[in-house]
Design a protein around this motif. Structure first.
Motif, PDB file in Angstrom:
ATOM      1  N   GLY A  25      46.900  35.359  40.414  1.00  0.00           N
ATOM      2  CA  GLY A  25      45.504  35.104  40.727  1.00  0.00           C
ATOM      3  C   GLY A  25      44.660  34.658  39.571  1.00  0.00           C
ATOM      4  N   ASN A  26      44.037  33.539  39.716  1.00  0.00           N
ATOM      5  CA  ASN A  26      43.008  33.029  38.811  1.00  0.00           C
ATOM      6  C   ASN A  26      43.477  32.847  37.369  1.00  0.00           C
ATOM      7  N   ARG A  27      44.734  32.558  37.182  1.00  0.00           N
ATOM      8  CA  ARG A  27      45.281  32.247  35.853  1.00  0.00           C
ATOM      9  C   ARG A  27      44.924  33.271  34.786  1.00  0.00           C
ATOM     10  N   VAL A  28      45.061  34.518  35.115  1.00  0.00           N
ATOM     11  CA  VAL A  28      44.864  35.648  34.204  1.00  0.00           C
ATOM     12  C   VAL A  28      43.416  35.759  33.735  1.00  0.00           C
ATOM     13  N   VAL A  29      42.483  35.166  34.438  1.00  0.00           N
ATOM     14  CA  VAL A  29      41.076  35.294  34.091  1.00  0.00           C
ATOM     15  C   VAL A  29      40.463  36.324  35.022  1.00  0.00           C
ATOM     16  N   ILE A  30      39.904  37.358  34.441  1.00  0.00           N
ATOM     17  CA  ILE A  30      39.231  38.380  35.229  1.00  0.00           C
ATOM     18  C   ILE A  30      37.749  38.036  35.194  1.00  0.00           C
ATOM     19  N   ALA A  31      37.262  37.483  36.282  1.00  0.00           N
ATOM     20  CA  ALA A  31      35.899  36.959  36.326  1.00  0.00           C
ATOM     21  C   ALA A  31      34.863  38.012  36.716  1.00  0.00           C
ATOM     22  N   ASP A  32      35.296  39.162  37.128  1.00  0.00           N
ATOM     23  CA  ASP A  32      34.369  40.190  37.584  1.00  0.00           C
ATOM     24  C   ASP A  32      33.653  40.815  36.381  1.00  0.00           C
ATOM     25  N   ASN A  33      32.359  41.012  36.499  1.00  0.00           N
ATOM     26  CA  ASN A  33      31.594  41.627  35.412  1.00  0.00           C
ATOM     27  C   ASN A  33      31.596  43.143  35.482  1.00  0.00           C
ATOM     28  N   ASP A  34      32.157  43.683  36.542  1.00  0.00           N
ATOM     29  CA  ASP A  34      32.222  45.127  36.706  1.00  0.00           C
ATOM     30  C   ASP A  34      33.372  45.672  35.861  1.00  0.00           C
ATOM     31  N   SER A  35      33.038  46.521  34.900  1.00  0.00           N
ATOM     32  CA  SER A  35      34.061  47.036  33.977  1.00  0.00           C
ATOM     33  C   SER A  35      35.128  47.847  34.707  1.00  0.00           C
ATOM     34  N   ILE A  36      34.744  48.536  35.770  1.00  0.00           N
ATOM     35  CA  ILE A  36      35.723  49.331  36.520  1.00  0.00           C
ATOM     36  C   ILE A  36      36.717  48.414  37.225  1.00  0.00           C
ATOM     37  N   GLU A  37      36.235  47.323  37.796  1.00  0.00           N
ATOM     38  CA  GLU A  37      37.124  46.368  38.457  1.00  0.00           C
ATOM     39  C   GLU A  37      38.050  45.685  37.453  1.00  0.00           C
ATOM     40  N   ARG A  38      37.530  45.365  36.284  1.00  0.00           N
ATOM     41  CA  ARG A  38      38.378  44.759  35.242  1.00  0.00           C
ATOM     42  C   ARG A  38      39.474  45.730  34.818  1.00  0.00           C
ATOM     43  N   GLU A  39      39.098  46.987  34.635  1.00  0.00           N
ATOM     44  CA  GLU A  39      40.079  48.002  34.238  1.00  0.00           C
ATOM     45  C   GLU A  39      41.137  48.187  35.315  1.00  0.00           C
ATOM     46  N   LYS A  40      40.720  48.205  36.580  1.00  0.00           N
ATOM     47  CA  LYS A  40      41.688  48.335  37.672  1.00  0.00           C
ATOM     48  C   LYS A  40      42.650  47.146  37.693  1.00  0.00           C
ATOM     49  N   ALA A  41      42.143  45.945  37.486  1.00  0.00           N
ATOM     50  CA  ALA A  41      43.003  44.756  37.470  1.00  0.00           C
ATOM     51  C   ALA A  41      44.004  44.829  36.325  1.00  0.00           C
ATOM     52  N   MET A  42      43.557  45.249  35.147  1.00  0.00           N
ATOM     53  CA  MET A  42      44.456  45.343  33.994  1.00  0.00           C
ATOM     54  C   MET A  42      45.511  46.424  34.204  1.00  0.00           C
ATOM     55  N   LYS A  43      45.096  47.569  34.730  1.00  0.00           N
ATOM     56  CA  LYS A  43      46.055  48.661  34.948  1.00  0.00           C
ATOM     57  C   LYS A  43      47.036  48.331  36.063  1.00  0.00           C
ATOM     58  N   SER A  44      46.562  47.620  37.081  1.00  0.00           N
ATOM     59  CA  SER A  44      47.464  47.195  38.150  1.00  0.00           C
ATOM     60  C   SER A  44      48.522  46.248  37.624  1.00  0.00           C
ATOM     61  N   ASN A  45      48.122  45.319  36.773  1.00  0.00           N
ATOM     62  CA  ASN A  45      49.081  44.384  36.198  1.00  0.00           C
ATOM     63  C   ASN A  45      50.069  45.112  35.284  1.00  0.00           C
ATOM     64  N   SER A  46      49.582  46.076  34.537  1.00  0.00           N
ATOM     65  CA  SER A  46      50.469  46.864  33.673  1.00  0.00           C
ATOM     66  C   SER A  46      51.466  47.659  34.518  1.00  0.00           C
ATOM     67  N   LEU A  47      51.009  48.240  35.619  1.00  0.00           N
ATOM     68  CA  LEU A  47      51.898  48.978  36.521  1.00  0.00           C
ATOM     69  C   LEU A  47      52.955  48.051  37.112  1.00  0.00           C
ATOM     70  N   LEU A  48      52.538  46.868  37.538  1.00  0.00           N
ATOM     71  CA  LEU A  48      53.482  45.890  38.085  1.00  0.00           C
ATOM     72  C   LEU A  48      54.530  45.505  37.037  1.00  0.00           C
ATOM     73  N   THR A  49      54.091  45.235  35.826  1.00  0.00           N
ATOM     74  CA  THR A  49      55.008  44.862  34.747  1.00  0.00           C
ATOM     75  C   THR A  49      56.014  45.972  34.487  1.00  0.00           C
ATOM     76  N   ASN A  50      55.531  47.195  34.349  1.00  0.00           N
ATOM     77  CA  ASN A  50      56.426  48.324  34.076  1.00  0.00           C
ATOM     78  C   ASN A  50      57.376  48.595  35.237  1.00  0.00           C
ATOM     79  N   THR A  51      56.910  48.390  36.464  1.00  0.00           N
ATOM     80  CA  THR A  51      57.758  48.589  37.636  1.00  0.00           C
ATOM     81  C   THR A  51      58.905  47.585  37.660  1.00  0.00           C
ATOM     82  N   VAL A  52      58.618  46.334  37.362  1.00  0.00           N
ATOM     83  CA  VAL A  52      59.667  45.304  37.335  1.00  0.00           C
ATOM     84  C   VAL A  52      60.674  45.605  36.230  1.00  0.00           C
ATOM     85  N   ILE A  53      60.200  46.002  35.066  1.00  0.00           N
ATOM     86  CA  ILE A  53      61.103  46.344  33.955  1.00  0.00           C
ATOM     87  C   ILE A  53      61.988  47.524  34.352  1.00  0.00           C
ATOM     88  N   PHE A  54      61.404  48.552  34.957  1.00  0.00           N
ATOM     89  CA  PHE A  54      62.168  49.727  35.384  1.00  0.00           C
ATOM     90  C   PHE A  54      63.208  49.350  36.432  1.00  0.00           C
TER      91      PHE A  54
END
Length: 76
Positions: A25-54
């Motif tokens: 989505g959106n070429r890794v650009v987090i366009a939302d100005n809401d810090s909570i939404e940005r944090e959720k997007a970053m943590k979701s991507n980190s969870l996805l990355t770690n899940t694939v590695i596992f």
């Protein structure tokens, strides 16, 4: 010490590159100005990355055990 730092840096860069590759989505650009939404997007991507590695690690471990059961020598 320099070799250890370089090795660790390379691992971090490889993780970040893989995480960016997995990101959707959106070429890794987090366009939302809401810090909570940005944090959720970053943590979701980190969870996805770690899940694939596992998942890949479990698959490789199964393959190695299968090869060992068939009598192949596996060198670490």
């Amino acid at each position: 010490m320099r070799r250890r730092v370089t090795a660790a840096t390379n691992k971090v860069e490889a993780y970040n590159g893989f995480s960016e590759w997995l990101h959707f989505g959106n070429r890794v650009v987090i366009a939302d100005n809401d810090s909570i939404e940005r944090e959720k997007a970053m943590k979701s991507n980190s969870l996805l990355t770690n899940t694939v590695i596992f998942h890949n690690t479990l698959e490789l471990a199964d393959i190695v055990r299968e090869l060992q059961a068939q009598g192949f020598g596996v060198v670490a």
